[in-house]
Design a protein around this motif. Structure first.
Motif, PDB file in Angstrom:
ATOM      1  N   LEU A 150       0.832  -1.206   0.000  1.00  0.00           N
ATOM      2  CA  LEU A 150       0.000   0.000   0.000  1.00  0.00           C
ATOM      3  C   LEU A 150       0.863   1.252   0.000  1.00  0.00           C
ATOM      4  O   LEU A 150       0.614   2.206  -0.755  1.00  0.00           O
ATOM      5  CB  LEU A 150      -0.907  -0.019   1.233  1.00  0.00           C
ATOM      6  CG  LEU A 150      -1.766   1.229   1.453  1.00  0.00           C
ATOM      7  CD1 LEU A 150      -2.753   1.421   0.318  1.00  0.00           C
ATOM      8  CD2 LEU A 150      -2.497   1.148   2.800  1.00  0.00           C
ATOM      9  N   GLY A 151       1.910   1.252   0.837  1.00  0.00           N
ATOM     10  CA  GLY A 151       2.818   2.398   0.850  1.00  0.00           C
ATOM     11  C   GLY A 151       3.524   2.591  -0.475  1.00  0.00           C
ATOM     12  O   GLY A 151       3.713   3.719  -0.938  1.00  0.00           O
ATOM     13  N   GLY A 152       3.904   1.477  -1.118  1.00  0.00           N
ATOM     14  CA  GLY A 152       4.541   1.584  -2.432  1.00  0.00           C
ATOM     15  C   GLY A 152       3.609   2.176  -3.470  1.00  0.00           C
ATOM     16  O   GLY A 152       4.024   2.992  -4.300  1.00  0.00           O
ATOM     17  N   ALA A 153       2.340   1.774  -3.443  1.00  0.00           N
ATOM     18  CA  ALA A 153       1.372   2.336  -4.387  1.00  0.00           C
ATOM     19  C   ALA A 153       1.171   3.823  -4.141  1.00  0.00           C
ATOM     20  O   ALA A 153       1.082   4.620  -5.082  1.00  0.00           O
ATOM     21  CB  ALA A 153       0.041   1.588  -4.273  1.00  0.00           C
ATOM     22  N   LEU A 154       1.109   4.225  -2.872  1.00  0.00           N
ATOM     23  CA  LEU A 154       0.933   5.642  -2.558  1.00  0.00           C
ATOM     24  C   LEU A 154       2.172   6.462  -2.913  1.00  0.00           C
ATOM     25  O   LEU A 154       2.062   7.658  -3.184  1.00  0.00           O
ATOM     26  CB  LEU A 154       0.617   5.799  -1.070  1.00  0.00           C
ATOM     27  CG  LEU A 154      -0.767   5.310  -0.625  1.00  0.00           C
ATOM     28  CD1 LEU A 154      -0.886   5.344   0.890  1.00  0.00           C
ATOM     29  CD2 LEU A 154      -1.857   6.164  -1.264  1.00  0.00           C
ATOM     30  N   SER A 155       3.338   5.829  -2.922  1.00  0.00           N
ATOM     31  CA  SER A 155       4.560   6.571  -3.245  1.00  0.00           C
ATOM     32  C   SER A 155       4.660   6.905  -4.725  1.00  0.00           C
ATOM     33  O   SER A 155       5.500   7.721  -5.124  1.00  0.00           O
ATOM     34  CB  SER A 155       5.793   5.772  -2.811  1.00  0.00           C
ATOM     35  OG  SER A 155       5.991   4.642  -3.631  1.00  0.00           O
ATOM     36  N   LEU A 156       3.815   6.286  -5.566  1.00  0.00           N
ATOM     37  CA  LEU A 156       3.846   6.588  -6.999  1.00  0.00           C
ATOM     38  C   LEU A 156       3.643   8.074  -7.265  1.00  0.00           C
ATOM     39  O   LEU A 156       4.273   8.652  -8.160  1.00  0.00           O
ATOM     40  CB  LEU A 156       2.759   5.792  -7.725  1.00  0.00           C
ATOM     41  CG  LEU A 156       3.022   4.306  -7.959  1.00  0.00           C
ATOM     42  CD1 LEU A 156       1.732   3.605  -8.364  1.00  0.00           C
ATOM     43  CD2 LEU A 156       4.082   4.116  -9.027  1.00  0.00           C
ATOM     44  N   GLY A 157       2.771   8.697  -6.505  1.00  0.00           N
ATOM     45  CA  GLY A 157       2.461  10.104  -6.746  1.00  0.00           C
ATOM     46  C   GLY A 157       3.422  11.073  -6.106  1.00  0.00           C
ATOM     47  O   GLY A 157       3.286  12.287  -6.298  1.00  0.00           O
ATOM     48  N   MET A 158       4.403  10.576  -5.333  1.00  0.00           N
ATOM     49  CA  MET A 158       5.333  11.482  -4.652  1.00  0.00           C
ATOM     50  C   MET A 158       6.783  11.154  -4.948  1.00  0.00           C
ATOM     51  O   MET A 158       7.571  12.042  -5.271  1.00  0.00           O
ATOM     52  CB  MET A 158       5.083  11.434  -3.141  1.00  0.00           C
ATOM     53  CG  MET A 158       5.915  12.423  -2.346  1.00  0.00           C
ATOM     54  SD  MET A 158       5.431  12.451  -0.608  1.00  0.00           S
ATOM     55  CE  MET A 158       6.617  13.635   0.049  1.00  0.00           C
ATOM     56  N   LEU A 159       7.158   9.880  -4.831  1.00  0.00           N
ATOM     57  CA  LEU A 159       8.546   9.484  -5.023  1.00  0.00           C
ATOM     58  C   LEU A 159       8.798   8.903  -6.400  1.00  0.00           C
ATOM     59  O   LEU A 159       9.912   8.974  -6.916  1.00  0.00           O
ATOM     60  CB  LEU A 159       8.948   8.450  -3.963  1.00  0.00           C
ATOM     61  CG  LEU A 159       8.777   8.849  -2.501  1.00  0.00           C
ATOM     62  CD1 LEU A 159       9.162   7.685  -1.588  1.00  0.00           C
ATOM     63  CD2 LEU A 159       9.600  10.077  -2.187  1.00  0.00           C
TER      64      LEU A 159
END
Length: 286
Positions: free
Chosen positions: A200-209
């Motif tokens: 889940l954290g990896g998916a959310l990092s798509l828009g930032m990192l």
């Protein structure tokens, strides 16, 4: 200053989402899992592929990223990891670092070395105003998501039968097994949960990192810093540590860009000298 603090908190929330599963599994199983970042990148790639090629909505892709990372983690736990719970830490390190390199090679082979394209949903694009300061909607969403996950974890681990069993196993695995708790099944479920949170954290990092195949190696040190400084086996400790790491890292890159990641290591050394057992020493999962 307000924007730097806001961005640092948002970055810290991402680190917390990706590292909290590692804290739980290390605290419960004493398993040195350096491959935790691989589950984050797998979840991110799964979300991006489902959105770009299958047309899945952003919110459904987040749920799919959690589920896919959890399933892959469950498979690895069943086939490999459970065999090494009582092994020497070096054996655990070798297995987990091997998983990292396998995941990097596989993602590079199928998707190439560059970052995957990603588009935020319209409701998370743009900025909103707080006084005279313009803040990112997506970073605000990350902060809300991090606080929500923290609340759900504390509720699940503090108010449910599953949480009581986890706390019992953390305190004493042998006694927990003697009371009828199936410790191996508990390990299996907890490891899967930790992998799902990483996804889940990896998916959310798509828009930032952004995500690239080398992501697990690039951020491995950050995950370990969050867990060690916060306190392995706790939830609130990594939350506090992730916020501090995020703020220090963003502020350092903004005000002292020539230092690079140097400030993070200074922060880590200072915190471990002041709190060698972590910000929140382990007294069960809390």
């Amino acid at each position: 200053m307000g924007v730097v603090l806001f961005d640092g908190v948002a970055y810290g929330m991402l680190l917390f989402l990706m590292a909290v599963g590692l804290s739980i599994t290390m605290g419960l199983m004493n398993f040195v899992n350096l491959a935790h970042g691989s589950f984050a990148v797998l979840g991110g790639y799964a979300a991006a592929v489902l959105m770009n090629q299958a047309g899945l909505p952003f919110w459904a892709a987040l749920a799919a990223a959690f589920a896919i990372a959890a399933l892959i983690g469950a498979l690895l736990e069943f086939v490999f990891i459970r065999r090494l719970y009582r092994a020497h830490p070096l054996d655990q390190v070798l297995l987990s670092i091997g998983v990292v390199f396998v995941s990097i090679a596989a993602l590079t082979y199928f998707f190439g070395p560059s970052m995957l394209p990603f588009h935020l949903p319209p409701e998370l694009q743009g900025q909103f105003s707080v006084g005279d300061v313009q803040l990112s909607r997506y970073r605000g969403f990350l902060i809300v998501a991090g606080v929500l996950v923290l609340a759900l974890l504390l509720l699940a681990l503090g108010r449910t039968r599953y949480g009581a069993m986890v706390r019992a196993a953390v305190d004493n695995q042998r006694v927990a097994g003697g009371t009828g708790i199936h410790v191996q099944r508990l390990f299996f479920l907890t490891f899967s949960l930790g992998c799902g949170l990483a996804g889940l954290g990896g998916a959310l990092s798509l828009g930032m990192l952004g995500l690239e195949p080398s992501f697990p190696l690039k951020y491995m040190v950050y995950f370990l810093i969050v867990v060690c400084v916060g306190g392995a086996g706790t939830v609130t400790g990594p939350f506090a540590a992730a916020l501090l790491v995020g703020i220090v890292d963003v502020a350092g890159k903004y005000y002292l860009p020539e230092t690079g990641a140097f400030l993070i290591y200074v922060f880590m050394i200072a915190m471990l000298l002041l709190r060698p057992n972590g910000i929140v020493p382990k007294k069960g999962i809390a």
